[in-house]
Scaffold this motif. Structure first.
Motif, PDB file in Angstrom:
ATOM      1  N   TRP A 130      -2.327  -4.841  -2.628  1.00  0.00           N
ATOM      2  CA  TRP A 130      -3.224  -5.108  -1.498  1.00  0.00           C
ATOM      3  C   TRP A 130      -2.644  -4.467  -0.246  1.00  0.00           C
ATOM      4  CZ3 TRP A 130      -2.536  -8.569   2.848  1.00  0.00           C
ATOM      5  CH2 TRP A 130      -3.715  -8.757   3.610  1.00  0.00           C
ATOM      6  N   LEU A 173      -8.918   9.976  -0.221  1.00  0.00           N
ATOM      7  CA  LEU A 173      -8.232   9.113  -1.176  1.00  0.00           C
ATOM      8  C   LEU A 173      -7.605   9.947  -2.291  1.00  0.00           C
ATOM      9  CD1 LEU A 173      -7.723   6.100  -1.959  1.00  0.00           C
ATOM     10  CD2 LEU A 173      -9.803   6.255  -3.348  1.00  0.00           C
ATOM     11  N   PHE A 219      -1.911   4.307   0.901  1.00  0.00           N
ATOM     12  CA  PHE A 219      -3.110   3.856   1.599  1.00  0.00           C
ATOM     13  C   PHE A 219      -3.010   4.010   3.120  1.00  0.00           C
ATOM     14  CE2 PHE A 219      -3.980   0.874  -2.185  1.00  0.00           C
ATOM     15  CZ  PHE A 219      -4.757   1.840  -2.808  1.00  0.00           C
ATOM     16  N   HIS A 223     -14.105   9.490   2.574  1.00  0.00           N
ATOM     17  CA  HIS A 223     -13.149   8.504   2.072  1.00  0.00           C
ATOM     18  C   HIS A 223     -12.638   8.898   0.683  1.00  0.00           C
ATOM     19  CE1 HIS A 223     -11.196   4.859   0.906  1.00  0.00           C
ATOM     20  NE2 HIS A 223     -12.127   4.531   0.032  1.00  0.00           N
ATOM     21  N   ALA A 232      -7.500  -2.429   1.319  1.00  0.00           N
ATOM     22  CA  ALA A 232      -7.659  -1.854  -0.018  1.00  0.00           C
ATOM     23  C   ALA A 232      -6.909  -2.728  -1.004  1.00  0.00           C
ATOM     24  CB  ALA A 232      -7.136  -0.417  -0.068  1.00  0.00           C
ATOM     25  N   ARG A 233      -7.378  -2.734  -2.247  1.00  0.00           N
ATOM     26  CA  ARG A 233      -6.699  -3.493  -3.291  1.00  0.00           C
ATOM     27  C   ARG A 233      -6.926  -2.844  -4.648  1.00  0.00           C
ATOM     28  NH1 ARG A 233      -9.540  -9.163  -2.681  1.00  0.00           N
ATOM     29  NH2 ARG A 233      -9.939  -8.304  -0.608  1.00  0.00           N
ATOM     30  N   GLY A 237       0.785  -1.233   0.000  1.00  0.00           N
ATOM     31  CA  GLY A 237       0.000   0.000   0.000  1.00  0.00           C
ATOM     32  C   GLY A 237       0.807   1.269   0.000  1.00  0.00           C
ATOM     33  N   SER A 257     -12.048  -1.011  -1.517  1.00  0.00           N
ATOM     34  CA  SER A 257     -11.637  -0.702  -0.147  1.00  0.00           C
ATOM     35  C   SER A 257     -12.757  -1.042   0.813  1.00  0.00           C
ATOM     36  CB  SER A 257     -11.253   0.783  -0.010  1.00  0.00           C
ATOM     37  OG  SER A 257     -12.369   1.617  -0.261  1.00  0.00           O
ATOM     38  N   GLU A 258     -12.359  -1.464   1.999  1.00  0.00           N
ATOM     39  CA  GLU A 258     -13.281  -1.590   3.126  1.00  0.00           C
ATOM     40  C   GLU A 258     -12.938  -0.450   4.051  1.00  0.00           C
ATOM     41  OE1 GLU A 258     -13.242  -5.326   1.051  1.00  0.00           O
ATOM     42  OE2 GLU A 258     -11.566  -4.295   2.008  1.00  0.00           O
ATOM     43  N   VAL A 259     -13.893   0.424   4.316  1.00  0.00           N
ATOM     44  CA  VAL A 259     -13.560   1.709   4.922  1.00  0.00           C
ATOM     45  C   VAL A 259     -14.663   2.160   5.859  1.00  0.00           C
ATOM     46  CG1 VAL A 259     -14.577   2.968   2.986  1.00  0.00           C
ATOM     47  CG2 VAL A 259     -12.790   4.061   4.357  1.00  0.00           C
ATOM     48  N   ILE A 284      -9.315   3.532   6.224  1.00  0.00           N
ATOM     49  CA  ILE A 284      -9.211   2.317   5.415  1.00  0.00           C
ATOM     50  C   ILE A 284      -8.822   1.129   6.298  1.00  0.00           C
ATOM     51  CG2 ILE A 284      -7.732   1.135   3.741  1.00  0.00           C
ATOM     52  CD1 ILE A 284      -7.871   3.384   1.911  1.00  0.00           C
TER      53      ILE A 284
END
Length: 424
Positions: free
Chosen positions: A386, A86, A40, A82, A49-50, A35, A73-75, A46
């Motif tokens: 990732w 970002l 990231f 976000h 993220a990928r 990242g 992303s899982e955020v 976050i």
């Protein structure tokens, strides 16, 4: 405390730019740590993220299945914060990827234009699983630090505390935490997600089954016809005999098993015809309802090693992408699913082209262990980039840390105190 979102941004890549995008992603992977190339770790909220390249589908771009670059992303909510963060923190690096896609506002375009472009390329989730709803990134990292600090305190005072009864040891720990201004937050409970979000969840919890009850007289004959059609389709299904090539397995292995967690990303074609698309849509609707309201406290029908997972339709419903973040190796991950929720795997993935033969939507299928594992591995994509915000923590670690915090100042009896100390 925020709730968690699954953000997916997908943009087609012209055929003559695919190699260039792959090179950028491979360069980012080589740069490390995970990242860092895309900054990231600096983006607020976050969890994971990928970035990866999804190849074109069997029919290619002419069939509406072009190659594409996908950011996931899982955020922690809200979404607007976000995307703004970002673009602010990672905009220049992201431009190196998305500038190869049509219409991306590159070349010094204002941040609001980039945010608008990202929003316009969002893909909604068909189903989305969160290990523990409302447990934000800051909470996870803080509770890990708390557990570590208490552990260090106990190690340093091992001689002094030797022979002290459990209640006395706990009192010493409490006093230590009170003396640390940086741990003051640990004296209170985590906040709950926003009231408006909890109300919306409650309404959804009640509204869906109520609608089902109202529609039941109409649904029963439909379900009877569907069951007949299902068996007719299943009898005509042709399972794939393909096995992943050694080159494909070596490529996938090159992106796995570096930290406590791994990413999994797969894409597959939905079996042709409206029947399968409607069936899969309905199944994922049920899955989403279940994980949204019942399997949201660290346990997905017996599988406890998944942090986040999502299913989403792409290419006008012709393909489905599945992505997850899980603990341990892929082999143990697949075994966990086969042993505990093979019926659930079948209900979803049996609508995919080439899946092992299934009966009545939930039987057989994944029970053919090797065929199922070959199927998954053949459809798995290399996740070139990732990032994990807490790559040393398993779901079990995170849950233990939360229990340490919860029991630190809670009223506990002798048995509860001993159980709490055992966590340390």
């Amino acid at each position: 405390m925020p709730h968690q979102l699954a953000v997916t941004i997908r943009a087609p890549v012209p055929a003559d730019r695919v190699a260039a995008v792959r090179e950028v992603l491979e360069e980012a992977n080589r740069t490390g740590p995970f990242g860092a190339y895309f900054h990231f770790p600096d983006v607020k909220g976050i969890h994971f993220a990928r970035l990866l390249l999804v190849p074109e589908g069997p029919g290619g771009a002419d069939e509406g299945m072009p190659a594409s670059v996908v950011f996931m992303s899982e955020v922690d909510a809200p979404l607007r914060d976000h995307l703004a963060d970002l673009v602010r923190k990672s905009g220049d690096a992201l431009e190196k990827v998305f500038a190869h896609c049509d219409g991306y506002p590159s070349g010094g375009a204002p941040a609001r234009a980039r945010i608008a472009w990202l929003r316009s390329h969002r893909v909604p989730n068909a189903a989305y699983y969160v290990n523990t709803v409302g447990r934000g990134r800051q909470q996870i990292l803080r509770e890990a630090r708390l557990h570590e600090a208490i552990g260090e305190f106990l190690d340093e005072n091992r001689t002094t505390l030797k022979g002290v009864p459990p209640q006395g040891v706990r009192a010493a720990v409490q006093e230590f935490v009170r003396s640390r201004p940086d741990l003051a937050w640990a004296r209170s409970r985590p906040a709950r997600p926003a009231l408006w979000w909890r109300i919306r969840q409650a309404v959804h919890l009640v509204a869906v089954p109520l609608a089902g009850v109202v529609l039941l007289p109409f649904l029963l004959p439909v379900l009877a016809v569907w069951a007949v059609l299902l068996r007719l389709h299943e009898r005509r299904d042709v399972p794939s005999r393909a096995r992943p090539s050694r080159a494909h397995e070596r490529e996938l292995a090159g992106y796995e098993d570096f930290v406590a967690q791994n990413p999994f990303t797969a894409v597959g074609s939905v079996k042709p015809g409206r029947f399968r698309r409607i069936t899969l849509t309905a199944v994922l609707f049920v899955v989403d309802y279940g994980v949204r309201h019942f399997f949201n406290r660290g346990n997905l029908a017996g599988v406890k090693t998944i942090h986040f997972a999502r299913w989403l339709f792409v290419d006008d419903g012709k393909r489905v992408i599945f992505a997850s973040n899980y603990d341990g190796s892929l082999e143990s991950y697949m075994d966990d699913f086969i042993d505990k929720v093979a019926w659930g795997l079948n209900a979803v993935f049996s609508n995919g082209l080439g899946y092992p033969r299934v009966r009545w939507l939930v039987r057989d299928g994944a029970r053919d262990e090797q065929a199922f594992k070959h199927y998954l591995r053949c459809h798995q994509l290399p996740t070139q980039v990732w990032y994990s915000a807490y790559d040393t923590l398993t779901t079990r670690n995170i849950d233990t840390n939360a229990r340490v915090r919860a029991g630190l100042f809670a009223p506990l009896g002798p048995d509860g105190t001993e159980a709490w100390l055992a966590l340390l």
